[in-house]
Scaffold this active site. Structure first.
Site, mmCIF file in Angstrom:
data_model
loop_
_atom_site.group_PDB
_atom_site.id
_atom_site.type_symbol
_atom_site.label_atom_id
_atom_site.label_comp_id
_atom_site.label_asym_id
_atom_site.label_seq_id
_atom_site.Cartn_x
_atom_site.Cartn_y
_atom_site.Cartn_z
ATOM 1 C CB ILE A 135 -0.922 -0.028 1.241
ATOM 2 C CG1 ILE A 135 -1.854 -1.255 1.184
ATOM 3 C CG2 ILE A 135 -1.726 1.265 1.381
ATOM 4 C CD1 ILE A 135 -2.566 -1.547 2.498
ATOM 5 C CB CYS A 136 0.989 4.134 0.776
ATOM 6 S SG CYS A 136 1.463 5.847 1.019
ATOM 7 C CB ILE A 137 5.720 4.922 -0.036
ATOM 8 C CG1 ILE A 137 7.114 5.150 -0.649
ATOM 9 C CG2 ILE A 137 5.849 4.544 1.440
ATOM 10 C CD1 ILE A 137 7.104 5.651 -2.085
ATOM 11 N N PRO A 139 5.125 -0.376 -2.069
ATOM 12 C CG PRO A 139 3.332 -0.276 -3.576
ATOM 13 C CD PRO A 139 3.826 0.308 -2.281
ATOM 14 C CB THR A 191 -4.266 0.125 -3.514
ATOM 15 O OG1 THR A 191 -5.294 1.078 -3.872
ATOM 16 C CG2 THR A 191 -4.064 0.168 -2.012
#
Length: 218
Positions: A135-137, A139, A191
């Protein structure tokens, strides 16, 4: 038999740890899905501590596992004790801790290194064909860990971060806050959440989809 989903936390607080809204929404949607949850975090000092009121660096030290325990209500273990055989999937909420404590992407960008135990568990999960949600950063840390698999992920549409993901061997796909991207080959679901925002009701849509997809992939 109930599925067990691991949730990898990186501290407590958007600026130096796990993003609390993202982490709590993940736990909420997992609970609604009827799965067991196993929270974990590295037993290490945070990169630094940020005063979330002033947003300035504070002259103190905090432990990532101890701080993450706040979100997990004390039910948490050292990631070093968790193996892919213990869980059916792994989800990593965002927040700067995902790029400061789980890796040093926030400092070194594409040249970053990933915490050894985080690297180990992510590799074990992919080798076992078990799904990963990020999620968010988060990845960015996943891509660095699994660069040899050429993972496809989204962090939204931030040009600089997308370019860094490409440099590290991944492929970035633009995505809205309400959507997810699924790398079918590597079974990685991502996401943007607060990389786009703007609010908790907005990020909740994509996080719920991510949780549902990860659970369905188990």
């Amino acid at each position: 038999m109930s599925k067990t989903i691991g949730v990898l936390l990186a501290g407590c607080g958007v600026f130096d740890g796990a993003e609390i809204h993202e982490a709590v929404l993940t736990l909420l949607f997992l609970d609604r899905a009827g799965v067991a949850v196993r929270c974990m975090a590295p037993d290490m000092d945070q990169l630094h501590v940020i005063d979330h009121l002033s947003q300035q660096e504070a002259d103190e030290k905090r432990n990532v596992l101890v701080e993450s325990a706040r979100i997990a209500r004390g039910e948490i273990q050292d990631i070093a004790e968790v193996h892919a055989t213990d869980i059916d999937a792994l989800i990593v909420p965002g927040g700067f801790g995902a790029a400061k404590n789980l890796s040093d992407f926030a400092v070194k960008g594409p040249e970053c290194t990933v915490h050894a135990e985080v690297q180990r568990l992510l590799t074990e999960m992919v080798d076992a064909g078990k799904p990963i949600g990020a999620i968010c950063i988060a990845p960015a840390t996943v891509v660095r860990s699994l660069a040899d698999r050429s993972p496809k992920v989204t962090i939204g549409n931030d040009v600089g971060t997308a370019a860094a993901i490409g440099t590290m061997g991944g492929e970035h796909v633009d995505c809205s806050v309400a959507d997810i991207y699924v790398d079918e080959k590597n079974r990685i679901v991502t996401t943007p959440a607060y990389m786009l925002g703007p609010g908790i009701k907005d990020v909740a849509i994509g996080i719920e989809k991510l949780v549902d997809k990860v659970v369905s992939l188990c």
